[in-house]
Design an enzyme around this catalytic site. Structure first.
Site, PDB file in Angstrom:
ATOM      1  N   GLY A  46       0.876  -0.924   0.094  1.00  0.00           N
ATOM      2  CA  GLY A  46       0.145  -0.089   0.214  1.00  0.00           C
ATOM      3  C   GLY A  46       0.573   0.973  -0.129  1.00  0.00           C
ATOM      4  O   GLY A  46       1.586   1.671   0.479  1.00  0.00           O
ATOM      5  N   CYS A 103       6.116   0.560   7.292  1.00  0.00           N
ATOM      6  CA  CYS A 103       5.354   1.025   5.812  1.00  0.00           C
ATOM      7  C   CYS A 103       6.414   1.448   5.542  1.00  0.00           C
ATOM      8  O   CYS A 103       8.046   1.603   5.501  1.00  0.00           O
ATOM      9  CB  CYS A 103       5.305   2.036   7.467  1.00  0.00           C
ATOM     10  SG  CYS A 103       4.657   3.799   6.435  1.00  0.00           S
TER      11      CYS A 103
HETATM   12 ZN    ZN Z   1       2.481   3.037   5.488  1.00  0.00          ZN
END
Ligand code: ZN
Length: 178
Positions: A46, A103
């Protein structure tokens, strides 16, 4: 298409609130194409536009048929790219679930994050059509993680100060090549 540089912590841009997209233009479609290329190159599942320094409410997600984030990236054949323009959470479940989150803006660091197990989301597609869907599992977590980005929130904001401190220390060490 182009691979864009990824903004990493502690860059202050990651803490800004992103503006809604007014109109789905060729420019927006170009940004989405670049975001997919950047995400695949970085082996992510993502990416929010803010992570490439574009302060607009745009998210791309492709779980690539994986059950967990730890599995190897899937081959191109199973890619399922999805773009979300102005995504918004309209409902979350009381039931919670915990995933090990990472992330691209916090390289190679992971932590267990507890979030609502299911969520409902509305968004526009690249044709300007409005959609609404309910997600569970990894997709629910990924969606909440990405929409957090649009509001300047990172997954490390959901863990204890102690764990966050340890994680940032490990990141410093990684950057120093240790
Ligand atoms: Zn992230």
């Amino acid at each position: 298409m182009a691979i864009l540089p990824i903004v990493e912590v502690p860059d202050a841009r990651l803490r800004e609130t992103c503006a809604p997209v007014d109109a789905i233009t060729d420019e927006v479609r170009g940004i989405v194409a670049d975001m997919f290329e950047t995400m695949y190159d970085a082996r992510g599942i993502g990416l929010a536009a803010i992570q490439v320094g574009i302060m607009q409410r745009i998210v791309v997600i492709d779980l690539q048929d994986r059950e967990t984030e730890e599995e190897d990236p899937a081959p191109e054949a199973v890619r399922a790219p999805h773009a979300y323009i102005n995504p918004a959470i309209t409902w979350v479940s009381d039931e919670l679930s915990t995933y090990s989150e990472g992330c691209l803006s916090i390289p190679e660091q992971y932590a267990e994050v507890t979030r609502p197990a299911r969520c409902r989301v509305t968004w526009l597609d690249l044709a300007g059509e409005r959609h609404e869907a309910e997600y569970d599992g990894l997709m629910a977590t990924c969606m909440q993680h990405e929409i957090d980005h649009l509001n300047g929130v990172l997954f490390i904001d959901h863990i204890s100060r102690l764990k966050r401190g340890m994680l940032m220390k490990k990141l410093d060490k990684l950057r120093r090549g240790g």
